[in-house]
Design a protein around this motif. Sequence first.
Motif, PDB file in Angstrom:
ATOM      1  N   VAL A   8      -7.802  -8.103   8.477  1.00 34.76           N
ATOM      2  CA  VAL A   8      -6.874  -7.563   9.463  1.00 34.76           C
ATOM      3  C   VAL A   8      -5.574  -7.221   8.756  1.00 34.76           C
ATOM      4  O   VAL A   8      -5.028  -8.020   7.998  1.00 34.76           O
ATOM      5  CB  VAL A   8      -6.613  -8.586  10.593  1.00 34.76           C
ATOM      6  N   TYR A   9      -5.092  -5.998   8.984  1.00 37.15           N
ATOM      7  CA  TYR A   9      -3.836  -5.540   8.409  1.00 37.15           C
ATOM      8  C   TYR A   9      -2.897  -5.153   9.534  1.00 37.15           C
ATOM      9  O   TYR A   9      -3.324  -4.627  10.558  1.00 37.15           O
ATOM     10  CB  TYR A   9      -4.046  -4.306   7.520  1.00 37.15           C
ATOM     11  N   ASP A  10      -1.631  -5.402   9.328  1.00 33.67           N
ATOM     12  CA  ASP A  10      -0.619  -4.947  10.273  1.00 33.67           C
ATOM     13  C   ASP A  10      -0.082  -3.615   9.766  1.00 33.67           C
ATOM     14  O   ASP A  10       0.766  -3.561   8.900  1.00 33.67           O
ATOM     15  CB  ASP A  10       0.505  -5.971  10.393  1.00 33.67           C
ATOM     16  N   TYR A  11      -0.625  -2.526  10.298  1.00 36.30           N
ATOM     17  CA  TYR A  11      -0.197  -1.191   9.897  1.00 36.30           C
ATOM     18  C   TYR A  11       1.121  -0.799  10.552  1.00 36.30           C
ATOM     19  O   TYR A  11       1.820   0.062  10.067  1.00 36.30           O
ATOM     20  CB  TYR A  11      -1.234  -0.131  10.321  1.00 36.30           C
ATOM     21  N   GLY A  12       1.396  -1.386  11.711  1.00 39.47           N
ATOM     22  CA  GLY A  12       2.518  -0.907  12.492  1.00 39.47           C
ATOM     23  C   GLY A  12       2.268   0.552  12.844  1.00 39.47           C
ATOM     24  O   GLY A  12       1.156   0.951  13.161  1.00 39.47           O
ATOM     25  N   HIS A  13       3.276   1.356  12.737  1.00 42.53           N
ATOM     26  CA  HIS A  13       3.158   2.784  13.027  1.00 42.53           C
ATOM     27  C   HIS A  13       2.542   3.573  11.869  1.00 42.53           C
ATOM     28  O   HIS A  13       2.183   4.733  12.029  1.00 42.53           O
ATOM     29  CB  HIS A  13       4.540   3.362  13.336  1.00 42.53           C
ATOM     30  N   LEU A  14       2.405   2.960  10.707  1.00 39.12           N
ATOM     31  CA  LEU A  14       1.937   3.684   9.528  1.00 39.12           C
ATOM     32  C   LEU A  14       0.510   4.199   9.667  1.00 39.12           C
ATOM     33  O   LEU A  14       0.170   5.245   9.133  1.00 39.12           O
ATOM     34  CB  LEU A  14       2.061   2.806   8.277  1.00 39.12           C
ATOM     35  N   GLY A  15      -0.318   3.479  10.396  1.00 37.87           N
ATOM     36  CA  GLY A  15      -1.689   3.933  10.606  1.00 37.87           C
ATOM     37  C   GLY A  15      -1.737   5.244  11.375  1.00 37.87           C
ATOM     38  O   GLY A  15      -2.519   6.139  11.045  1.00 37.87           O
ATOM     39  N   LEU A  16      -0.888   5.372  12.371  1.00 37.74           N
ATOM     40  CA  LEU A  16      -0.830   6.621  13.139  1.00 37.74           C
ATOM     41  C   LEU A  16      -0.334   7.774  12.281  1.00 37.74           C
ATOM     42  O   LEU A  16      -0.874   8.877  12.318  1.00 37.74           O
ATOM     43  CB  LEU A  16       0.086   6.455  14.355  1.00 37.74           C
ATOM     44  N   ALA A  49       2.798  12.057   0.773  1.00 37.45           N
ATOM     45  CA  ALA A  49       2.349  11.189   1.865  1.00 37.45           C
ATOM     46  C   ALA A  49       2.979   9.805   1.739  1.00 37.45           C
ATOM     47  O   ALA A  49       3.447   9.237   2.733  1.00 37.45           O
ATOM     48  CB  ALA A  49       0.828  11.088   1.877  1.00 37.45           C
ATOM     49  N   ALA A  50       3.021   9.265   0.523  1.00 32.64           N
ATOM     50  CA  ALA A  50       3.630   7.953   0.305  1.00 32.64           C
ATOM     51  C   ALA A  50       5.112   7.975   0.665  1.00 32.64           C
ATOM     52  O   ALA A  50       5.623   7.040   1.292  1.00 32.64           O
ATOM     53  CB  ALA A  50       3.448   7.520  -1.148  1.00 32.64           C
ATOM     54  N   MET A  51       5.805   9.058   0.276  1.00 29.01           N
ATOM     55  CA  MET A  51       7.234   9.145   0.600  1.00 29.01           C
ATOM     56  C   MET A  51       7.455   9.278   2.100  1.00 29.01           C
ATOM     57  O   MET A  51       8.409   8.702   2.639  1.00 29.01           O
ATOM     58  CB  MET A  51       7.887  10.290  -0.167  1.00 29.01           C
ATOM     59  N   LEU A  52       6.580  10.000   2.797  1.00 28.84           N
ATOM     60  CA  LEU A  52       6.699  10.104   4.253  1.00 28.84           C
ATOM     61  C   LEU A  52       6.491   8.737   4.908  1.00 28.84           C
ATOM     62  O   LEU A  52       7.254   8.344   5.797  1.00 28.84           O
ATOM     63  CB  LEU A  52       5.675  11.097   4.803  1.00 28.84           C
ATOM     64  N   LEU A  53       5.469   8.027   4.481  1.00 32.21           N
ATOM     65  CA  LEU A  53       5.227   6.697   5.027  1.00 32.21           C
ATOM     66  C   LEU A  53       6.377   5.746   4.705  1.00 32.21           C
ATOM     67  O   LEU A  53       6.795   4.948   5.544  1.00 32.21           O
ATOM     68  CB  LEU A  53       3.909   6.136   4.482  1.00 32.21           C
ATOM     69  N   ASN A  54       6.907   5.854   3.506  1.00 35.17           N
ATOM     70  CA  ASN A  54       7.999   4.996   3.078  1.00 35.17           C
ATOM     71  C   ASN A  54       9.263   5.241   3.908  1.00 35.17           C
ATOM     72  O   ASN A  54       9.911   4.310   4.358  1.00 35.17           O
ATOM     73  CB  ASN A  54       8.294   5.219   1.595  1.00 35.17           C
ATOM     74  N   VAL A  55       9.596   6.492   4.117  1.00 28.63           N
ATOM     75  CA  VAL A  55      10.843   6.812   4.814  1.00 28.63           C
ATOM     76  C   VAL A  55      10.792   6.368   6.276  1.00 28.63           C
ATOM     77  O   VAL A  55      11.823   6.119   6.879  1.00 28.63           O
ATOM     78  CB  VAL A  55      11.195   8.312   4.692  1.00 28.63           C
ATOM     79  N   LEU A  56       9.588   6.229   6.826  1.00 27.87           N
ATOM     80  CA  LEU A  56       9.470   5.786   8.210  1.00 27.87           C
ATOM     81  C   LEU A  56       9.528   4.273   8.354  1.00 27.87           C
ATOM     82  O   LEU A  56       9.533   3.757   9.463  1.00 27.87           O
ATOM     83  CB  LEU A  56       8.170   6.320   8.817  1.00 27.87           C
ATOM     84  N   ASP A  76      -5.110   2.005   0.008  1.00 26.67           N
ATOM     85  CA  ASP A  76      -6.401   2.682  -0.033  1.00 26.67           C
ATOM     86  C   ASP A  76      -6.779   3.260   1.322  1.00 26.67           C
ATOM     87  O   ASP A  76      -7.445   4.291   1.401  1.00 26.67           O
ATOM     88  CB  ASP A  76      -7.494   1.741  -0.541  1.00 26.67           C
ATOM     89  N   LEU A  77      -6.324   2.662   2.399  1.00 28.94           N
ATOM     90  CA  LEU A  77      -6.608   3.171   3.733  1.00 28.94           C
ATOM     91  C   LEU A  77      -5.549   4.153   4.220  1.00 28.94           C
ATOM     92  O   LEU A  77      -5.859   5.103   4.935  1.00 28.94           O
ATOM     93  CB  LEU A  77      -6.722   2.011   4.727  1.00 28.94           C
ATOM     94  N   LEU A  78      -4.309   3.930   3.827  1.00 22.58           N
ATOM     95  CA  LEU A  78      -3.211   4.794   4.282  1.00 22.58           C
ATOM     96  C   LEU A  78      -3.149   6.112   3.511  1.00 22.58           C
ATOM     97  O   LEU A  78      -2.842   7.155   4.091  1.00 22.58           O
ATOM     98  CB  LEU A  78      -1.875   4.069   4.154  1.00 22.58           C
ATOM     99  N   ILE A  79      -3.414   6.068   2.203  1.00 21.14           N
ATOM    100  CA  ILE A  79      -3.268   7.279   1.379  1.00 21.14           C
ATOM    101  C   ILE A  79      -4.607   7.666   0.755  1.00 21.14           C
ATOM    102  O   ILE A  79      -5.159   8.711   1.074  1.00 21.14           O
ATOM    103  CB  ILE A  79      -2.186   7.089   0.298  1.00 21.14           C
TER     104      ILE A  79
END
Length: 125
Positions: A8-16, A49-56, A76-79
């Motif tokens: 189980v991972y806590d993606y928060g909003h990053l998964g969306l 993509a990593a920078m977009l996820l990071n800035v959020l 691995d799942l996010l990017i």
Amino acid sequence: MNFDNVDVYDYGHLGLVAGFIKQVGLIDYIDRVIPKTKPCHVSHGQAVAAMLLNVLGFHSQALYLVPEYFSDKPIDLLIAPGIYSEHLNDDVLGRTLDAVFDYGVSSLYSELAIKTLNTLKIINN
């Protein structure tokens, strides 16, 4: 049903956000129009993509802190599989920003906006 082997991972909003990035094909598009010139673990599209996820989630921080931000995230799942937090270092991200600048920031943004609108069937172009 047995859930003993479930992670189980806590993606928060990053998964969306990551799902949206994949749905519109942002990584593939950037990799096609701004290909890497040298072998690297991270493509320009993956770095964006990593920078977009990071800035959020970790905004207003220096690029050298990006690996720290991703240290507890399922990259691995996010990017993409095979990317680790240490691959998202300031050198890689800086080179990507340089490549985007050379391509044309406004041009890339416009192209991605139109691609996104077409993918989501908001416009047909």
